[in-house]
Design an enzyme around this catalytic site. Sequence first.
Site, PDB file in Angstrom:
ATOM      1  N   GLY A  27       0.779  -1.222   0.000  1.00 33.48           N
ATOM      2  CA  GLY A  27       0.000   0.000   0.000  1.00 33.48           C
ATOM      3  C   GLY A  27       0.815   1.279   0.000  1.00 33.48           C
ATOM      4  N   ARG A  85       3.827  -0.319  14.845  1.00 32.78           N
ATOM      5  CA  ARG A  85       5.068  -0.141  14.099  1.00 32.78           C
ATOM      6  C   ARG A  85       5.832   1.054  14.648  1.00 32.78           C
ATOM      7  NH1 ARG A  85       1.476  -1.241   8.677  1.00 32.78           N
ATOM      8  NH2 ARG A  85       0.752  -3.281   9.396  1.00 32.78           N
ATOM      9  N   LYS A 112      -5.392 -14.536   2.443  1.00 32.91           N
ATOM     10  CA  LYS A 112      -4.013 -14.166   2.771  1.00 32.91           C
ATOM     11  C   LYS A 112      -3.874 -13.844   4.260  1.00 32.91           C
ATOM     12  CE  LYS A 112      -0.332 -10.934   1.428  1.00 32.91           C
ATOM     13  NZ  LYS A 112      -0.014 -10.382   2.764  1.00 32.91           N
ATOM     14  N   HIS A 164       2.433 -11.239   7.356  1.00 34.19           N
ATOM     15  CA  HIS A 164       2.375  -9.828   6.933  1.00 34.19           C
ATOM     16  C   HIS A 164       3.762  -9.179   6.997  1.00 34.19           C
ATOM     17  CE1 HIS A 164      -1.014  -7.064   5.930  1.00 34.19           C
ATOM     18  NE2 HIS A 164      -0.074  -6.150   6.055  1.00 34.19           N
ATOM     19  N   ASP A 197       4.709 -15.770   1.633  1.00 39.82           N
ATOM     20  CA  ASP A 197       5.534 -14.572   1.603  1.00 39.82           C
ATOM     21  C   ASP A 197       6.213 -14.388   2.948  1.00 39.82           C
ATOM     22  OD1 ASP A 197       3.764 -13.380   3.418  1.00 39.82           O
ATOM     23  OD2 ASP A 197       2.855 -12.041   1.953  1.00 39.82           O
TER      24      ASP A 197
END
Length: 384
Positions: free
Chosen positions: A82, A167, A255, A279, A310
């Site tokens: 994003g 974060r 996902k 993620h 991933d």
Amino acid sequence: MSRRHAFNLNDFRQQAKAKLPAFAFSYVDGGADDEVTLRHNQQVFDNWRFVPPVLINASQRSLHLPLGGKQALAPVMIAPTGYNGMLRHEADLILARGAQRAGIPYIQSTVSTASIEEIAAQNIDRHWFQLYVLKDRQVTLGLLQRAKQAGCENLVVSVDAVHFGNRERDKRHYRRPMKLSIASLIDVALHPGWVWHTLKPAGMPGFGNLKPYVPADKQRGAGGASYFSEQMDTTLDWSTVAWLREQWGGRLWIKGILSVEDAKKAQGLGADGIVISNHGGRQLDGTVSPMEVLPAIRKACGADFSLLIDSGFRRGTDIVKALALGANAVLLGRPLLFSVAAHGEAGINKALSLIIAEIDRTLAQLGCSNLSQLGPHLLSLKST
């Protein structure tokens, strides 16, 4: 540094770090809390070592495989990410065109800077759409309809970001939410190249897909981000996934799955496949790596259920290890973003050619002519 001095994906990270303001680099590079998962995602690949056979003719090789109803030229996909316009103007379009040239799928994010229609105008053969489920079901249905009209045959529903991760590295650059600190603003001024390539062409980027639903005064920067965070459906559950399965006639992927039980539930609800993911270490810190649960999920779901993966992949050897353990393909995010931030169109082309060449070389060194010959027999699990 020139892209000629990029010999692997990690080189692009160093080049992007030099070219981006610290706030933009931290947004991409950082993870949740103490970033334990972020580091573990890359360290985990050392747990498996190759056991290469010799004297096998692998002079002719193919990396082709079926992915989402079409042939892909390599077992690599561009992950949904994003607000890429913060890294470089039209970064999403650059990524999509790079995927097209490489013959691999491009997964567009709900919160991409470009709109679904702008990506579709690039005539991408393998255009997938990633969905964040929003509170307003009409907005969600609108996004699905637009994806269908754009020719997207694969929908990837993210289920692991209902509650945003903490974060901290990202937060340190702001004096308050979405307002850069004085030090960060000075740092921006010290990166005129970034200003020229990112802000000069069209100003502060917005969220292209959300433009029809957001008031005009909130479509760029902080306004769009605030709308998105407020609209995330925190009640998302398996019944919502079942509803999406009914609404979407194409292929459906879930996902953000890390457990065998959830993988089986997704399979039972009629998903065509899943993306095993934490993620990229940006959500819950301290989780397992997708690589650690991949073998058990493959065993539980059977050979015919599609498994994508991933988080932490940086080398062709990493990708081949995942394929050998049962993954069908690997999604790449951060390293490709860094290649675009550093060198734009030429960067993504170089990055994809490097990683595909690494996969091909690893296949040759393992005596494999195609991806179907990979398996756990080529790996040894390091003893603890």
